[in-house]
Design an enzyme around this catalytic site. Structure first.
Site, PDB file in Angstrom:
ATOM      1  N   GLU A  12      -5.448  -4.478  -5.001  1.00  0.00           N
ATOM      2  CA  GLU A  12      -4.386  -5.506  -4.977  1.00  0.00           C
ATOM      3  C   GLU A  12      -4.820  -6.699  -4.143  1.00  0.00           C
ATOM      4  O   GLU A  12      -4.697  -7.847  -4.553  1.00  0.00           O
ATOM      5  CB  GLU A  12      -3.095  -4.926  -4.405  1.00  0.00           C
ATOM      6  CG  GLU A  12      -2.392  -3.960  -5.309  1.00  0.00           C
ATOM      7  CD  GLU A  12      -1.195  -3.328  -4.648  1.00  0.00           C
ATOM      8  OE1 GLU A  12      -1.117  -3.318  -3.411  1.00  0.00           O
ATOM      9  OE2 GLU A  12      -0.312  -2.832  -5.375  1.00  0.00           O
TER      10      GLU A  12
ATOM     11  N   GLY B 295       0.793  -1.211   0.000  1.00  0.00           N
ATOM     12  CA  GLY B 295       0.000   0.000   0.000  1.00  0.00           C
ATOM     13  C   GLY B 295       0.826   1.262   0.000  1.00  0.00           C
ATOM     14  O   GLY B 295       0.299   2.365   0.033  1.00  0.00           O
ATOM     15  N   GLY B 296       2.152   1.096  -0.081  1.00  0.00           N
ATOM     16  CA  GLY B 296       3.014   2.271  -0.162  1.00  0.00           C
ATOM     17  C   GLY B 296       2.641   3.143  -1.358  1.00  0.00           C
ATOM     18  O   GLY B 296       2.737   4.357  -1.336  1.00  0.00           O
TER      19      GLY B 296
HETATM   20  O1  DER Z   1       1.479   0.008  -3.181  1.00  0.00           O
HETATM   21  C1  DER Z   1       1.736  -1.177  -3.283  1.00  0.00           C
HETATM   22  O2  DER Z   1       1.088  -2.050  -2.662  1.00  0.00           O
HETATM   23  C2  DER Z   1       2.913  -1.607  -4.102  1.00  0.00           C
HETATM   24  O3  DER Z   1       2.731  -2.909  -4.586  1.00  0.00           O
HETATM   25  C3  DER Z   1       4.108  -1.558  -3.179  1.00  0.00           C
HETATM   26  O4  DER Z   1       3.831  -2.406  -2.113  1.00  0.00           O
HETATM   27  C4  DER Z   1       5.395  -1.974  -3.871  1.00  0.00           C
HETATM   28  O5  DER Z   1       5.765  -0.909  -4.682  1.00  0.00           O
HETATM   29  P1  DER Z   1       7.254  -0.829  -5.299  1.00  0.00           P
HETATM   30  O6  DER Z   1       7.393  -2.067  -6.153  1.00  0.00           O
HETATM   31  O7  DER Z   1       7.237   0.430  -6.093  1.00  0.00           O
HETATM   32  O8  DER Z   1       8.189  -0.806  -4.134  1.00  0.00           O
END
Ligand code: DER
Length: 237
Positions: free
Chosen positions: A110, A102-103
């Site tokens: 998702e 969730g970043g």
């Molecule tokens: O927002 C999300 O859930 C993305 O999947 C995060 O968890 C991973 O993002 P990144 O691949 O840019 O680090």
């Protein structure tokens, strides 16, 4: 090696091991690491002429755009709710495969697509792995919340589990971030020293009226492929 190379390595390794001619419906996660997943799938489709029956189901506007940009067949859960494989990134993966996600603010769709998948595979660079949840990702656990309820939800979470839940404000927009689903996001900075049963925490927070979804993915991922700094791939399950 650079972080992008580590992400690309993890993504390509996972795609080549898991996306086969038997993969009909592939769920595509969100964020920067899955860009390399879609690039590799597109290579297999367009350069190798493989995966002719593949349909890709997105997990966000960004994920949908990625699929369209690579001219891959776009699907949805209305017509393809039985997802063979879901590949996504994560903000952190602890030693018992609990994920913080969730970043990028896409956790709700998702988790929905992941919940429809036979197998969930996570791809990440080495900075995402931890022994204990919270060691790497210090921005808190993302929680999607109804905009009219974020204040009571904030207080309920803090009363139950301590720490601090903060509304996620936008950088390039005045005010709070609004998700693809029209909700707000909170980031709950839990108490690092406290022992949490993340399965129980996820269930309890999810049941608070006004909470749509949490970024705690518990017992969902089958394997995680980490691209390491030395150019190798570490597989955790
Ligand atoms: O927002 C999300 O859930 C993305 O999947 C995060 O968890 C991973 O993002 P990144 O691949 O840019 O680090």
């Amino acid at each position: 090696i650079l972080l992008d190379s580590a992400k690309r390595l993890a993504a390509r390794t996972a795609v080549d091991q898991w996306v086969t001619e038997d993969t009909k419906v592939l769920g595509i996660g969100s964020g920067s690491t899955v860009v390399f997943v879609v690039e590799r799938v597109a290579e297999r489709v367009w350069k190798d002429g493989a995966l002719s029956e593949l349909i890709c189901v997105p997990s966000s506007f960004q994920s949908r755009q990625l699929i369209l940009d690579h001219n891959l067949p776009l699907g949805d859960l209305d017509r393809n709710y039985k997802v063979d494989l879901y590949i996504d990134g994560a903000d952190e993966v602890d030693s018992s495969m609990v994920l913080i996600k969730g970043g990028g603010g896409c956790l709700m769709q998702e988790k929905i697509v992941a919940s429809c998948a036979k197998t969930v595979i996570i791809v990440a660079d080495y900075t995402k792995q931890s022994l204990r949840l919270g060691e790497q990702w210090c921005k808190g656990i993302p929680i999607e919340v109804s905009s009219m309820a974020y204040v009571p939800v904030k207080h309920k979470i803090e009363e139950l589990y301590g720490g601090e839940a903060q509304l996620r404000t936008a950088l390039n927009k005045a005010g709070p971030i609004v998700t693809d689903n029209g909700n707000f996001l909170m980031d709950w900075r839990f108490v690092a020293q406290r022992e949490y049963d993340w399965d129980e925490v996820n269930r309890t927070i999810s049941m608070i009226p006004g909470v749509l979804e949490t970024g705690l993915f518990v017992n969902m991922a089958a394997k995680c492929y980490f691209g390491m700094a030395n150019g190798t791939v570490k597989v955790q399950n």
